[in-house]
Design a protein around this motif. Sequence first.
Motif, mmCIF file in Angstrom:
data_model
loop_
_atom_site.group_PDB
_atom_site.id
_atom_site.type_symbol
_atom_site.label_atom_id
_atom_site.label_comp_id
_atom_site.label_asym_id
_atom_site.label_seq_id
_atom_site.Cartn_x
_atom_site.Cartn_y
_atom_site.Cartn_z
ATOM 1 N N ILE A 94 0.836 -1.207 0.000
ATOM 2 C CA ILE A 94 0.000 0.000 0.000
ATOM 3 C C ILE A 94 0.869 1.254 0.000
ATOM 4 C CG2 ILE A 94 -1.689 1.309 1.347
ATOM 5 C CD1 ILE A 94 -2.835 -1.355 2.288
ATOM 6 N N GLY A 95 1.965 1.233 0.781
ATOM 7 C CA GLY A 95 2.858 2.387 0.809
ATOM 8 C C GLY A 95 3.510 2.650 -0.538
ATOM 9 N N ILE A 96 3.921 1.586 -1.227
ATOM 10 C CA ILE A 96 4.513 1.754 -2.560
ATOM 11 C C ILE A 96 3.504 2.365 -3.519
ATOM 12 C CG2 ILE A 96 5.433 0.496 -4.545
ATOM 13 C CD1 ILE A 96 6.666 -1.487 -2.562
ATOM 14 N N VAL A 97 2.278 1.850 -3.476
ATOM 15 C CA VAL A 97 1.251 2.370 -4.376
ATOM 16 C C VAL A 97 0.958 3.833 -4.077
ATOM 17 C CG1 VAL A 97 -1.165 2.139 -5.066
ATOM 18 C CG2 VAL A 97 0.228 0.099 -4.744
ATOM 19 N N LEU A 98 0.834 4.180 -2.801
ATOM 20 C CA LEU A 98 0.527 5.569 -2.442
ATOM 21 C C LEU A 98 1.652 6.514 -2.860
ATOM 22 C CD1 LEU A 98 -1.121 5.157 1.078
ATOM 23 C CD2 LEU A 98 -2.242 5.588 -1.116
ATOM 24 N N SER A 99 2.913 6.075 -2.698
ATOM 25 C CA SER A 99 4.020 6.930 -3.134
ATOM 26 C C SER A 99 4.004 7.140 -4.638
ATOM 27 C CB SER A 99 5.347 6.322 -2.693
ATOM 28 O OG SER A 99 5.588 5.087 -3.350
ATOM 29 N N LEU A 100 3.680 6.087 -5.392
ATOM 30 C CA LEU A 100 3.580 6.234 -6.841
ATOM 31 C C LEU A 100 2.421 7.141 -7.225
ATOM 32 C CD1 LEU A 100 4.240 2.600 -8.167
ATOM 33 C CD2 LEU A 100 5.709 4.589 -8.421
ATOM 34 N N VAL A 101 1.286 6.945 -6.563
ATOM 35 C CA VAL A 101 0.108 7.756 -6.906
ATOM 36 C C VAL A 101 0.356 9.230 -6.609
ATOM 37 C CG1 VAL A 101 -2.296 8.199 -6.288
ATOM 38 C CG2 VAL A 101 -1.528 5.861 -6.658
ATOM 39 N N GLY A 102 0.948 9.525 -5.438
ATOM 40 C CA GLY A 102 1.181 10.913 -5.069
ATOM 41 C C GLY A 102 2.108 11.630 -6.032
ATOM 42 N N ASN A 103 3.242 11.005 -6.359
ATOM 43 C CA ASN A 103 4.192 11.649 -7.274
ATOM 44 C C ASN A 103 3.677 11.670 -8.699
ATOM 45 O OD1 ASN A 103 6.827 12.274 -5.711
ATOM 46 N ND2 ASN A 103 6.291 10.219 -5.025
ATOM 47 N N THR A 104 2.890 10.663 -9.086
ATOM 48 C CA THR A 104 2.291 10.685 -10.426
ATOM 49 C C THR A 104 1.290 11.823 -10.541
ATOM 50 O OG1 THR A 104 2.567 8.290 -10.623
ATOM 51 C CG2 THR A 104 0.996 9.338 -12.100
ATOM 52 N N TRP A 105 0.487 12.028 -9.511
ATOM 53 C CA TRP A 105 -0.467 13.147 -9.515
ATOM 54 C C TRP A 105 0.263 14.493 -9.597
ATOM 55 C CZ3 TRP A 105 -5.401 13.926 -10.359
ATOM 56 C CH2 TRP A 105 -5.989 15.123 -9.939
ATOM 57 N N HIS A 106 1.373 14.599 -8.885
ATOM 58 C CA HIS A 106 2.177 15.824 -8.951
ATOM 59 C C HIS A 106 2.721 16.038 -10.352
ATOM 60 C CE1 HIS A 106 5.791 18.303 -7.243
ATOM 61 N NE2 HIS A 106 4.875 19.064 -7.810
ATOM 62 N N PHE A 107 3.150 14.945 -10.997
ATOM 63 C CA PHE A 107 3.664 15.079 -12.365
ATOM 64 C C PHE A 107 2.578 15.557 -13.319
ATOM 65 C CE2 PHE A 107 3.883 12.857 -16.504
ATOM 66 C CZ PHE A 107 4.951 13.544 -17.063
ATOM 67 N N GLN A 166 15.993 8.625 -15.785
ATOM 68 C CA GLN A 166 15.378 9.897 -15.390
ATOM 69 C C GLN A 166 15.620 10.229 -13.925
ATOM 70 O OE1 GLN A 166 14.889 10.595 -18.846
ATOM 71 N NE2 GLN A 166 13.702 12.081 -17.701
ATOM 72 N N LEU A 167 15.896 9.231 -13.105
ATOM 73 C CA LEU A 167 16.103 9.487 -11.680
ATOM 74 C C LEU A 167 17.575 9.537 -11.296
ATOM 75 C CD1 LEU A 167 13.304 7.341 -10.002
ATOM 76 C CD2 LEU A 167 13.393 9.820 -10.269
ATOM 77 N N ALA A 177 11.975 18.114 -8.533
ATOM 78 C CA ALA A 177 10.632 18.642 -8.716
ATOM 79 C C ALA A 177 10.296 18.922 -10.178
ATOM 80 C CB ALA A 177 10.466 19.929 -7.903
ATOM 81 N N SER A 178 11.226 18.697 -11.087
ATOM 82 C CA SER A 178 10.972 18.962 -12.497
ATOM 83 C C SER A 178 10.175 17.826 -13.124
ATOM 84 C CB SER A 178 12.305 19.114 -13.245
ATOM 85 O OG SER A 178 13.022 17.887 -13.236
ATOM 86 N N PRO A 179 9.404 18.106 -14.178
ATOM 87 C CA PRO A 179 8.648 17.025 -14.832
ATOM 88 C C PRO A 179 9.548 15.956 -15.425
ATOM 89 C CG PRO A 179 8.544 19.066 -16.111
ATOM 90 C CD PRO A 179 9.146 19.421 -14.783
ATOM 91 N N GLU A 180 10.777 16.313 -15.805
ATOM 92 C CA GLU A 180 11.690 15.326 -16.380
ATOM 93 C C GLU A 180 12.107 14.283 -15.349
ATOM 94 O OE1 GLU A 180 11.409 18.736 -18.831
ATOM 95 O OE2 GLU A 180 12.048 18.608 -16.740
ATOM 96 N N ALA A 181 12.091 14.622 -14.056
ATOM 97 C CA ALA A 181 12.381 13.642 -13.011
ATOM 98 C C ALA A 181 11.112 12.961 -12.522
ATOM 99 C CB ALA A 181 13.103 14.319 -11.833
ATOM 100 N N LEU A 182 10.028 13.728 -12.370
ATOM 101 C CA LEU A 182 8.778 13.158 -11.875
ATOM 102 C C LEU A 182 8.127 12.214 -12.878
ATOM 103 C CD1 LEU A 182 7.194 16.274 -10.138
ATOM 104 C CD2 LEU A 182 8.097 14.240 -9.025
ATOM 105 N N VAL A 183 8.520 12.316 -14.156
ATOM 106 C CA VAL A 183 7.931 11.416 -15.150
ATOM 107 C C VAL A 183 8.271 9.965 -14.834
ATOM 108 C CG1 VAL A 183 9.899 11.485 -16.742
ATOM 109 C CG2 VAL A 183 7.598 11.086 -17.640
#
Length: 484
Positions: free
Chosen positions: A210-223, A439-440, A447-453
């Motif tokens: 669940i933690g992995i999914v939430l971290s992916l969802v949060g940063n994906t939403w930010h992207f 990319q990472l 915080a740039s889209p090139e890293a958050l992608v």
Amino acid sequence: MPVLWLFLIVLALAAIGFIAGRMRVTSAGGKRPHSLPNYYGWNVAMKVMVPAYLALVVWLLAQPFLVNSQVVGMLGDRAVPEGSTIGLVMSDVRRVADGLDATVAQGLMTSEEANSIRTEFTDVRDRLGEAGVALGSNVSSEVLSAAQTYRTLNATGNFWMSTVVILLAVGGLAWGITQSHGSFRARNSVETGVRIILLSAAMLAILTTIGIVLSLVGNTWHFFQIYPASKFFGSFTWSPSFGGGSELGIWPLLWGTLYISIIALIVAVPIGLFAAVYLSEYAGPRMRAWAKPLLEVLAGIPTIVYGLFALLTVGPLLLSVFGRDGLGWMQAGTAVMTAGLVMGIMLIPFVSSLSDDIINSVPQSLRDGSYGLGATQSETIKQVILPAALPGIVGAVLLAASRAIGETMIVVFGAGAAARLSLNPFDAMTTVTAKIVSQLTGDADFASPEALVAFALGMTLFIITLGLNVFALYIVRKYREQYE
């Protein structure tokens, strides 16, 4: 106190408790105790270890967050230079705090001197240089003061952590020893504790997912707040530029991922399935005893070794046949075909082992009925065993496909880094996982889209592999329910 020492102290107290609890029951006279002596020992040991180690783990997880939040609140926006972020400032704070600890450890500064540091830090910088600690001249007084606060808070937290953990261990030791008498149901207590530990382990695995999914969802939403989702899913061009003007279309990466995976499955499925049929239906016990372990050795080889094998052996071999000196189809050793062939070799044990287990689980009565009707062994395999095992075999293939989609190192070494839409299997391409790594890495702004992608790519790949795994498990479960 170092965490290792704390761990060993609790372990030693648990060993003492085990011996003491066991001896107290065995040395007591009277009627026979309810449980075996070892249960009384384990009851004391568990009461020592479980609360102490649980407090240790929780403290180690919570203390960094609490310390960082206090230091960040103390710094405020004034300490963040223009063009920097609070994360970079905190990295400097931790680096300076480590330098202060190094000077104290090497005797170049006493702990009292370190505690008195606030704004005058020229002499401190010189001492840190003598200790071999890199501390640039651009360290501000706010960062140095925050580093001292960070160091003090961590030292205080470590002291109280050691105190609490040792007190819990000693309290558990005393509690367990007082329970070590003949009428106490130690076996029931130990079995209940083991059941709770197993349940906690299962819940930990679920919470981690669940933690992995939430971290992916949060940063994906930010992207997607920075870069439109319509361009991400609608563009056929992948051209990241950390200076701006990037085109981050996912389709070239998905195409490379699927193309390499398809070639890998074309290699792995026939070889793995034929090997499974031979091992389960034709091989004798002696042949099966050494052939199957040798085949499964392929699954234990690290993927980095497969990547080097693709780069140094398979790539040049294909280039000598399909390159300029041969058919002229291949320009370099890194290509889709190179990565696909090596990945297929890696997947052979996945397909063969799962398919072998599934074929062996087909009831013997089906074979006997086929032989009773006059069918040969090959006819029985083709018309009875494989159709009966087909759902399970399909599940094994889907699991292998999800493994292929998530592979990284073979792609990095064998397929190249070009994101393109091409049908030529001898062209260099790349996959989603390889681009996540690229990319990472480096000094790009996180915080740039090139890293958050990378998180959007990871979320997309997670959904694809999750769908394949769920579908495969559904098919396998349906098959097992039919024949058990």
